[in-house]
Scaffold this motif. Sequence first.
Motif, PDB file in Angstrom:
ATOM      1  N   LEU A 144       0.933  -1.192   0.032  1.00  7.62           N
ATOM      2  CA  LEU A 144       0.134   0.119   0.069  1.00  7.62           C
ATOM      3  C   LEU A 144       0.996   1.382  -0.106  1.00  7.62           C
ATOM      4  O   LEU A 144       0.560   2.256  -0.868  1.00  7.62           O
ATOM      5  N   GLU A 145       1.979   1.184   0.823  1.00  7.31           N
ATOM      6  CA  GLU A 145       2.795   2.515   1.041  1.00  7.31           C
ATOM      7  C   GLU A 145       3.751   2.635  -0.275  1.00  7.31           C
ATOM      8  O   GLU A 145       3.844   3.892  -0.891  1.00  7.31           O
ATOM      9  N   THR A 146       3.928   1.638  -0.945  1.00  6.61           N
ATOM     10  CA  THR A 146       4.900   1.612  -2.412  1.00  6.61           C
ATOM     11  C   THR A 146       3.986   2.329  -3.369  1.00  6.61           C
ATOM     12  O   THR A 146       4.321   2.873  -4.220  1.00  6.61           O
ATOM     13  N   VAL A 147       2.602   2.100  -3.395  1.00  2.00           N
ATOM     14  CA  VAL A 147       1.873   2.877  -4.362  1.00  2.00           C
ATOM     15  C   VAL A 147       0.936   4.032  -3.734  1.00  2.00           C
ATOM     16  O   VAL A 147       0.149   4.639  -4.247  1.00  2.00           O
ATOM     17  N   ASP A 148       1.239   4.434  -2.542  1.00  2.00           N
ATOM     18  CA  ASP A 148       0.718   5.696  -1.888  1.00  2.00           C
ATOM     19  C   ASP A 148      -0.634   5.677  -1.476  1.00  2.00           C
ATOM     20  O   ASP A 148      -1.314   6.667  -1.911  1.00  2.00           O
ATOM     21  N   ILE A 149      -1.225   4.280  -1.408  1.00  2.00           N
ATOM     22  CA  ILE A 149      -2.603   4.342  -0.850  1.00  2.00           C
ATOM     23  C   ILE A 149      -2.677   4.217   0.654  1.00  2.00           C
ATOM     24  O   ILE A 149      -2.027   3.258   1.401  1.00  2.00           O
ATOM     25  N   PRO A 183      -4.338   2.927   4.179  1.00  4.71           N
ATOM     26  CA  PRO A 183      -5.256   1.850   4.389  1.00  4.71           C
ATOM     27  C   PRO A 183      -6.562   2.092   4.751  1.00  4.71           C
ATOM     28  O   PRO A 183      -6.644   3.315   5.337  1.00  4.71           O
ATOM     29  N   ASP A 184      -7.589   1.361   4.591  1.00  2.00           N
ATOM     30  CA  ASP A 184      -8.750   1.508   5.138  1.00  2.00           C
ATOM     31  C   ASP A 184      -8.761   1.584   6.584  1.00  2.00           C
ATOM     32  O   ASP A 184      -8.419   0.883   7.353  1.00  2.00           O
ATOM     33  N   PRO A 185      -9.330   2.677   6.940  1.00  2.00           N
ATOM     34  CA  PRO A 185      -9.196   3.246   8.453  1.00  2.00           C
ATOM     35  C   PRO A 185     -10.143   2.159   9.198  1.00  2.00           C
ATOM     36  O   PRO A 185      -9.700   1.939  10.439  1.00  2.00           O
ATOM     37  N   ALA A 186     -10.975   1.352   8.843  1.00  2.00           N
ATOM     38  CA  ALA A 186     -11.790   0.441   9.470  1.00  2.00           C
ATOM     39  C   ALA A 186     -11.148  -0.910   9.777  1.00  2.00           C
ATOM     40  O   ALA A 186     -11.555  -1.622  10.329  1.00  2.00           O
ATOM     41  N   GLN A 187     -10.114  -0.881   8.707  1.00  2.00           N
ATOM     42  CA  GLN A 187      -9.233  -2.094   9.038  1.00  2.00           C
ATOM     43  C   GLN A 187      -8.294  -1.949  10.126  1.00  2.00           C
ATOM     44  O   GLN A 187      -7.564  -1.111  10.048  1.00  2.00           O
ATOM     45  N   LYS A 188      -8.180  -3.277  10.812  1.00  2.00           N
ATOM     46  CA  LYS A 188      -6.955  -3.225  11.854  1.00  2.00           C
ATOM     47  C   LYS A 188      -5.906  -4.017  11.403  1.00  2.00           C
ATOM     48  O   LYS A 188      -6.054  -5.097  10.938  1.00  2.00           O
ATOM     49  N   LEU A 189      -4.642  -3.562  10.757  1.00  2.00           N
ATOM     50  CA  LEU A 189      -3.777  -4.117  10.031  1.00  2.00           C
ATOM     51  C   LEU A 189      -2.947  -4.993  10.957  1.00  2.00           C
ATOM     52  O   LEU A 189      -2.598  -4.354  12.189  1.00  2.00           O
ATOM     53  N   ASP A 190      -2.636  -6.206  10.837  1.00  2.00           N
ATOM     54  CA  ASP A 190      -1.888  -7.195  11.373  1.00  2.00           C
ATOM     55  C   ASP A 190      -0.316  -6.805  11.203  1.00  2.00           C
ATOM     56  O   ASP A 190       0.405  -7.007  12.185  1.00  2.00           O
ATOM     57  N   GLY A 191       0.093  -6.431  10.047  1.00  2.00           N
ATOM     58  CA  GLY A 191       1.322  -6.156   9.675  1.00  2.00           C
ATOM     59  C   GLY A 191       1.759  -4.587   9.573  1.00  2.00           C
ATOM     60  O   GLY A 191       0.975  -3.728  10.077  1.00  2.00           O
ATOM     61  N   VAL A 192       3.049  -4.233   9.499  1.00  2.00           N
ATOM     62  CA  VAL A 192       3.744  -2.857   9.333  1.00  2.00           C
ATOM     63  C   VAL A 192       4.250  -2.668   8.068  1.00  2.00           C
ATOM     64  O   VAL A 192       4.869  -3.765   7.393  1.00  2.00           O
ATOM     65  N   SER A 193       4.297  -1.777   7.582  1.00  2.00           N
ATOM     66  CA  SER A 193       4.943  -1.409   6.287  1.00  2.00           C
ATOM     67  C   SER A 193       6.634  -1.657   6.442  1.00  2.00           C
ATOM     68  O   SER A 193       7.062  -1.104   7.367  1.00  2.00           O
ATOM     69  N   MET A 194       7.238  -2.421   5.716  1.00  2.00           N
ATOM     70  CA  MET A 194       8.577  -2.539   5.672  1.00  2.00           C
ATOM     71  C   MET A 194       9.172  -1.979   4.643  1.00  2.00           C
ATOM     72  O   MET A 194      10.449  -2.225   4.223  1.00  2.00           O
ATOM     73  N   LEU A 195       8.484  -0.916   3.950  1.00  2.00           N
ATOM     74  CA  LEU A 195       9.388  -0.438   2.922  1.00  2.00           C
ATOM     75  C   LEU A 195      10.532   0.540   3.203  1.00  2.00           C
ATOM     76  O   LEU A 195      11.601   0.555   2.385  1.00  2.00           O
TER      77      LEU A 195
END
Length: 202
Positions: free
Chosen positions: A97-102, A104-116
């Motif tokens: 998501l970060e590589t394409v500058d999008i 994340p949906d704020p309603a989603q709880k992400l399990d991972g973190v950006s490794m960029l």
Amino acid sequence: DHNPHLAAMLESIDDGVGLIMEKLKELELAKNTILIFSSDNGGETNVTSNAPLRGGKSQLYEGGIRVPLIMRWPNKIPAGKISSQPTVNVDFYPTLLETVDIQPDPAQKLDGVSMLSTWRNPNAMPKRDAIYWHYPLEKPHFLGGRSGGAIRSGSWKLIEFFDTDKVELFNLSVDGSEKDNVSEKQPEVTKRLHNQLIGWRK
């Protein structure tokens, strides 16, 4: 050395990656495509050795959860570099998501973190407290795995076995083979990580 079926599968994977790369070049997309090669678990000990790592597929020791991760993104991430920073496959989603500058949906709880930042600089540490695993089983796995969970925070790794309520603690910076369970020598670290793992699971 003596398993023609495994050798054939490895050759097939190698050929498949080659076909993908050739098609990307043919379509003139090779320089603008992120290629990720990874796995879902460590090697099966019946057919391979994960030494010096302990354990294998179905187990929460490093031999069962540490996997290959090879990435190619020309002119965006350095080629031929090795990173020792821990990551997990759920990091791919926020990273891409970060590589394409999008955002994340704020309603989603992400399990991972950006490794960029780590992709760009192999020494950059990811921004996270811990990595977690959850592997509940009704009965022991035929390859030796037991029902359990694990947490890694920095160099510390704790494994909780659900069938016995026992825990094991390892300092991976000095014991990458997980031979020395230091849970009794490090009661404060053991309690902190165990509570953190229980909290994450809830």
